[in-house]
Design a protein around this motif. Sequence first.
Motif, short mmCIF file in Angstrom:
data_model
loop_
_atom_site.label_atom_id
_atom_site.label_comp_id
_atom_site.label_asym_id
_atom_site.label_seq_id
_atom_site.Cartn_x
_atom_site.Cartn_y
_atom_site.Cartn_z
N ALA A 58 0.83 -1.20 0.00
CA ALA A 58 0.00 0.00 0.00
C ALA A 58 0.86 1.26 0.00
CB ALA A 58 -0.93 0.00 1.21
N ASN A 59 0.43 2.24 -0.79
CA ASN A 59 1.06 3.56 -0.90
C ASN A 59 2.39 3.55 -1.64
OD1 ASN A 59 -0.98 5.12 0.54
ND2 ASN A 59 -0.28 4.01 2.36
N GLU A 60 2.78 2.42 -2.19
CA GLU A 60 3.99 2.37 -3.01
C GLU A 60 3.61 2.54 -4.48
OE1 GLU A 60 6.92 -0.47 -0.36
OE2 GLU A 60 5.87 -1.37 -2.06
N PRO A 61 4.21 3.49 -5.19
CA PRO A 61 3.86 3.70 -6.60
C PRO A 61 4.33 2.55 -7.48
CG PRO A 61 5.69 5.12 -5.97
CD PRO A 61 5.21 4.47 -4.72
N PHE A 62 3.38 1.96 -8.25
CA PHE A 62 3.74 0.94 -9.23
C PHE A 62 4.41 1.61 -10.43
CE2 PHE A 62 0.70 -0.83 -6.68
CZ PHE A 62 -0.27 -1.68 -7.20
N LEU A 63 3.93 2.84 -10.70
CA LEU A 63 4.28 3.49 -11.95
C LEU A 63 4.20 5.00 -11.76
CD1 LEU A 63 3.04 2.70 -15.52
CD2 LEU A 63 2.26 4.83 -14.48
N ARG A 64 5.08 5.73 -12.48
CA ARG A 64 5.01 7.19 -12.48
C ARG A 64 5.13 7.68 -13.92
NH1 ARG A 64 8.59 8.20 -9.15
NH2 ARG A 64 10.36 8.62 -10.50
N ILE A 65 4.27 8.62 -14.28
CA ILE A 65 4.31 9.28 -15.57
C ILE A 65 4.87 10.68 -15.37
CG2 ILE A 65 2.95 10.18 -17.49
CD1 ILE A 65 3.03 7.17 -17.51
N GLU A 66 5.91 11.04 -16.13
CA GLU A 66 6.47 12.39 -16.12
C GLU A 66 6.36 12.92 -17.54
OE1 GLU A 66 10.44 12.24 -14.58
OE2 GLU A 66 9.87 11.10 -12.80
N ALA A 67 5.44 13.87 -17.74
CA ALA A 67 5.11 14.28 -19.10
C ALA A 67 4.46 15.65 -19.08
CB ALA A 67 4.16 13.26 -19.73
N PRO A 68 4.27 16.27 -20.27
CA PRO A 68 3.46 17.48 -20.31
C PRO A 68 2.11 17.23 -19.65
CG PRO A 68 4.58 17.17 -22.41
CD PRO A 68 4.85 15.94 -21.59
N LEU A 69 1.64 18.20 -18.89
CA LEU A 69 0.46 18.02 -18.05
C LEU A 69 -0.72 17.42 -18.79
CD1 LEU A 69 -1.13 18.44 -15.42
CD2 LEU A 69 -1.47 20.83 -16.10
N TRP A 70 -1.03 17.92 -19.97
CA TRP A 70 -2.23 17.46 -20.67
C TRP A 70 -2.09 16.00 -21.10
CZ3 TRP A 70 -3.50 16.17 -25.85
CH2 TRP A 70 -2.44 16.21 -26.75
N GLN A 71 -0.85 15.57 -21.48
CA GLN A 71 -0.64 14.17 -21.86
C GLN A 71 -0.75 13.26 -20.65
OE1 GLN A 71 2.99 13.48 -24.02
NE2 GLN A 71 2.74 15.29 -25.33
N ALA A 72 -0.10 13.66 -19.56
CA ALA A 72 -0.13 12.83 -18.35
C ALA A 72 -1.54 12.67 -17.82
CB ALA A 72 0.77 13.45 -17.28
N GLN A 73 -2.37 13.72 -17.96
CA GLN A 73 -3.75 13.63 -17.52
C GLN A 73 -4.57 12.73 -18.42
OE1 GLN A 73 -5.29 15.80 -14.69
NE2 GLN A 73 -6.14 13.75 -14.92
N LEU A 74 -4.35 12.83 -19.71
CA LEU A 74 -5.16 12.13 -20.70
C LEU A 74 -5.09 10.61 -20.56
CD1 LEU A 74 -6.92 12.93 -23.20
CD2 LEU A 74 -4.87 12.55 -24.58
#
Length: 471
Positions: free
Chosen positions: A134-150
């Motif tokens: 629990a609370n450990e990130p499986f994955l992180r996206i680092e990208a332009p805001l609109w792409q990371a949100q999409l």
Amino acid sequence: MTTFSGLGYLEANHLEINIQPSLLVQAADDLSLLTDLYQLTMAACYVGEGIEQRRASFELFTRRLPEGFGYLIAMGLAQALEYLEKLRFTPAQVQALQQTGIFAHAPERFWQLLLEVKFTGDVWAVAEGTAVFANEPFLRIEAPLWQAQLVETYLLNVINYQTLIATRAARMRDVAGESATLLEFGTRRAFSPQGAVWAARAALAAGFNATSNVLAALQLGVKPSGTMAHALVMALAAMEGSEDQAFAAFHQYFPGSPLLIDTFDTVAAAERLGLKVNSGELELAGVRLDSGDLVELSKQVRSHLPNVPIFASGDLDEWEIARLKAAGAEINGYGLGTKLVTGSPVNGVYKLVEIDDIPVMKQSSGKVTHPGRKQIFRTVVDGKVTADRLGLMDEKTANEQPLLEIFMEQGKLLRSPENIETIQKRTFTTVASLPEEVRRIQDPINLPVNISNQLADLTQKTINKGIVNRK
């Protein structure tokens, strides 16, 4: 006679088949709209406010494990990376969005961005088959805001579901033991055709020997596996005169497949087959029991077929496998479907943790997130996990193993997808490394995840600055 050897079964049955991974999913131009509406409306808002290209970091994690689980096995990264690599919007899709009328006030540049979209971010993740908590990130996206949100919705869909199946499969393998044969039979109970394919993949990657799902098996380069249904026995017995003639007919065409022997009288069928096997008239790859008292029936069948593998099926799960073993059932393998591909969901979430190098966090009751880009630091002593620490990416460590690795940089994959055998071995190794009290299926204890001093300090500073989401 066909023999099985636990985790070695996949390697022995690997096929030289070259089928494109995209056959596992819909065409890429169909997947871009497989998202929640608010991902698109938020992206349009970011464009309107002129912040769509700001660098953002989102982390995917679960706040708590499903009830009765002591760990999770991360899975689904391969499909997530494929989706990101192929993300596109067609003119027809953009036109369809425009015709909804919902985006009447969206800035014109939003439509141009959709038509030109190509994921340009970085992806950090734990390798598939790794145990997480629990609370450990499986994955992180680092990208332009609109792409990371999409991309949030699709990433949660593929990773949450495959992680659930992989975890269930790993627990079943752990309980059944390395020598047992585990077959994935869940296609007809999975929540969708696509989910069935993902479930088969996740089960194999977490330690199952084979799947009955033909598409999934061939795409993954392994042999599909199955037996027969009661319908065949009933149909051939009615048309050709007896259950034995039904067995003989099926065995003639598929001598390597087990026979389903509980259509009429299980013990009587085993007795008749035993006479033929013992006289050398017949070689059997196995028999399957799908109903009744599996403990008692398996013992009686074993008395007639002492050297023939016995498989059991019928809404089994890890707790039932444990019960059968404790009761002395004579079972060599299990067909697992409904209880494998359904159950309590993995409630993974995807939260913004940093924007333009500014750490952000959520402080809602019961939904607190920690700010900043994070790393999982794992301590392993003599092959056993003793502690996990959640810290910041730039923290130094000497004797801990950082679990998050970079898999995609500026939209480009940095490594080839791993094969199922590699992920399966990692799953087996990582489960074996967990403390017994975490692995057990009755009242497991969650491994505590410690927060580093640096992360605790950043969390307090972020709260003090008021850069939090309190809703």
